[in-house]
Enzyme design. Structure first.
Site, PDB file in Angstrom:
ATOM      1  N   ASN A   1       0.881  -0.978   0.250  1.00  6.19           N
ATOM      2  CA  ASN A   1      -0.042   0.000   0.128  1.00  6.19           C
ATOM      3  C   ASN A   1       1.029   1.430  -0.527  1.00  6.19           C
ATOM      4  OD1 ASN A   1      -1.614   1.935   0.679  1.00  6.19           O
ATOM      5  ND2 ASN A   1      -2.154   1.711   2.699  1.00  6.19           N
TER       6      ASN A   1
ATOM      7  N   HIS B   1      -9.055   0.713   5.377  1.00  5.46           N
ATOM      8  CA  HIS B   1      -7.821   1.290   6.168  1.00  5.46           C
ATOM      9  C   HIS B   1      -8.082   1.875   6.928  1.00  5.46           C
ATOM     10  CE1 HIS B   1      -4.074   2.437   6.795  1.00  5.46           C
ATOM     11  NE2 HIS B   1      -3.468   1.211   6.273  1.00  5.46           N
TER      12      HIS B   1
ATOM     13  N   SER C   1       3.133  -2.373  10.112  1.00  7.40           N
ATOM     14  CA  SER C   1       5.393  -2.074  10.756  1.00  7.40           C
ATOM     15  C   SER C   1       5.862  -3.655   9.958  1.00  7.40           C
ATOM     16  CB  SER C   1       5.649  -1.904  11.208  1.00  7.40           C
ATOM     17  OG  SER C   1       4.832  -1.021  12.507  1.00  7.40           O
TER      18      SER C   1
ATOM     19  N   GLY D   1       2.657   1.902  10.891  1.00 11.52           N
ATOM     20  CA  GLY D   1       3.470   2.771  10.460  1.00 11.52           C
ATOM     21  C   GLY D   1       4.203   3.210  12.197  1.00 11.52           C
TER      22      GLY D   1
ATOM     23  N   LYS E   1       0.111   4.345  -0.039  1.00 10.84           N
ATOM     24  CA  LYS E   1      -0.767   5.632   0.379  1.00 10.84           C
ATOM     25  C   LYS E   1      -0.047   6.533  -0.354  1.00 10.84           C
ATOM     26  CE  LYS E   1       0.130   3.665   5.139  1.00 10.84           C
ATOM     27  NZ  LYS E   1       0.135   3.412   6.014  1.00 10.84           N
TER      28      LYS E   1
ATOM     29  N   GLU F   1      -5.096  -5.112  10.608  1.00 12.17           N
ATOM     30  CA  GLU F   1      -4.300  -4.432  10.571  1.00 12.17           C
ATOM     31  C   GLU F   1      -3.965  -3.405  12.225  1.00 12.17           C
ATOM     32  OE1 GLU F   1      -2.383  -3.334   7.134  1.00 12.17           O
ATOM     33  OE2 GLU F   1      -4.209  -2.066   6.649  1.00 12.17           O
TER      34      GLU F   1
ATOM     35  N   GLU G   1      -6.732   4.679   8.313  1.00  8.36           N
ATOM     36  CA  GLU G   1      -6.136   5.703   7.804  1.00  8.36           C
ATOM     37  C   GLU G   1      -7.694   6.347   7.180  1.00  8.36           C
ATOM     38  OE1 GLU G   1      -2.495   5.503   5.557  1.00  8.36           O
ATOM     39  OE2 GLU G   1      -1.735   4.383   7.934  1.00  8.36           O
TER      40      GLU G   1
HETATM   41  C1  PEP Z   1      -0.096  -0.629   6.293  1.00  8.82           C
HETATM   42  O1  PEP Z   1      -0.837   1.290   5.621  1.00  8.82           O
HETATM   43  O2  PEP Z   1      -1.155  -1.248   5.735  1.00  8.82           O
HETATM   44  C2  PEP Z   1       0.426  -0.105   6.561  1.00  8.82           C
HETATM   45  C3  PEP Z   1       0.206  -1.505   7.416  1.00  8.82           C
HETATM   46  O3  PEP Z   1       1.621   0.448   7.177  1.00  8.82           O
HETATM   47  P1  PEP Z   1       3.196  -0.307   7.745  1.00  8.82           P
HETATM   48  O4  PEP Z   1       3.501  -1.479   6.975  1.00  8.82           O
HETATM   49  O5  PEP Z   1       4.069   1.603   7.379  1.00  8.82           O
HETATM   50  O6  PEP Z   1       3.088  -0.057   9.310  1.00  8.82           O
END
Ligand code: PEP
Length: 254
Positions: free
Chosen positions: A10, A96, A213, A174, A12, A168, A98
Site C-alpha cells: 500500500n 483502511h 510494521s 507506521g 498511500k 491491521e 487511515e
Molecule cells: C498499512 O498502511 O497498511 C501498513 C500496514 O503500514 P505500515 O506497514 O507502514 O505499518
C-alpha cells in the site's frame, strides 16, 4: 489447508508517475520468478494506468487504495470501482484505518465499498483492526468482530470467496511496533473461526493478511503462523529492496 500467500504493498500518498514506474520496474525484474506468492501493488490513482501498462504480462497485480461506493454521478473528487477496474486494477483496499480515521469511513460505508468492489469485478481487501485503546481495554475481539461482520454483511458465499481480509492493528501501522506472531495469530484465528460459522470451506480458503510494521526481518516469523496468509505492507513497500525481501521471506511459509 494450503492457501496461496499474498503480499500487497500500500503506497498511500506517495510516488509520482515516474517514481512509481521506477519502483515497479525494479519489483518486476527482481520478482519475475516468484510463482508461489500473489504479489500486489497499490499505487495512488494517478499512477494506476501507467503502472498497469508496465505490469502487463507480469506476476504482479494492481490494487486501488480505495474506491467510492457509487459507480458514477455527481460526486466530485471520487473514483469508482468500474473506473479503477478500467485502469487495470484487480483489487481494491477497503476500510483502511487511515480512511476510518481521516475520511469518515465507517463499518457501513466499508460494507458498501466491499459490495461495490465485488460488483465491479474487483477483489476487495477489507482492513480490520483495533486501536491501542481498544486493546488495552480488552476490546480487540469485539472491535475486530464488529468490523468484520459489518464489513462482509450481506455477501454471498461466492462474494466471500473473492474477498481478502487484512488484520491491521492500528497501533502497529507506521509505528515500528509490529504485533508479535502470537498476538497476530490470536486475532487471525478468531477471524477464521468467525468465518467458519458461515462456511467451513470458505473460511479455510480465505486469505487473511497481517498488516502493521511488516519488515524484511519479521515477515517470515509472522507468516509461519497457521492463520497468517501474507501481509499488507505500507512503509516497507516504498523501498524496492525491502518489499522484495518481504516477498522472498513469505515464500515457502505455507
Ligand atoms: C498499512 O498502511 O497498511 C501498513 C500496514 O503500514 P505500515 O506497514 O507502514 O505499518
Amino acid at each position: 489447508m494450503a492457501r496461496r500467500p499474498m503480499v500487497a504493498g500500500n503506497w498511500k500518498l506517495n510516488k509520482t508517475i515516474p517514481e512509481a514506474l521506477a519502483l515497479v520496474t525494479e519489483l518486476k525484474n527482481a520478482l519475475a520468478s516468484v510463482r508461489d506468492v500473489d504479489i500486489v501493488v497499490a499505487p495512488p490513482f494517478t499512477a494506476l494506468w501507467a503502472v498497469h501498462e508496465r505490469l502487463v504480462g507480469t506476476n504482479i497485480g494492481l490494487s486501488a487504495q480505495e474506491i467510492f461506493f457509487e459507480d458514477a454521478g455527481a460526486f466530485t473528487g471520487k473514483v469508482s470501482g468500474p473506473m479503477v477496474k478500467d485502469a487495470g486494477c484487480a483489487y481494491a483496499i477497503v476500510g483502511h484505518s487511515e480512511r476510518r480515521q481521516h475520511f469518515h469511513e465507517t463499518i457501513e460505508t466499508s460494507n458498501k465499498r466491499v459490495r461495490a468492489a465485488l460488483k465491479a469485478g474487483l477483489m476487495p481487501i477489507l482492513c480490520v483492526g483495533e486501536t491501542l485503546d481498544d486493546r488495552q481495554k480488552n476490546n480487540t475481539t469485539k472491535v475486530v468482530a464488529e468490523q468484520l461482520d459489518g464489513g462482509i454483511a450481506g455477501l454471498s458465499l461466492d462474494d466471500l470467496k473473492r474477498t481478502i481480509i487484512a488484520y491491521e492493528p492500528v497501533w502497529a501501522i507506521g509505528t515500528g511496533h509490529v504485533a508479535t506472531p502470537k498476538q497476530a495469530q490470536e486475532v487471525h484465528g478468531m477471524i477464521r473461526d468467525r468465518l467458519r460459522s458461515r462456511d467451513t470451506a470458505m473460511a479455510d480458503a480465505m486469505r487473511i493478511l497481517y498488516g502493521g510494521s511488516v519488515k524484511p526481518d519479521n515477515a517470515h516469523d509472522l507468516n509461519e503462523e497457521p492463520d497468517i496468509d501474507g501481509s499488507l505492507v505500507g512503509g516497507a513497500s516504498l523501498k524496492a529492496a525491502d518489499f522484495i525481501a518481504i516477498v522472498r521471506a513469505t515464500r515457502g511459509t505455507h
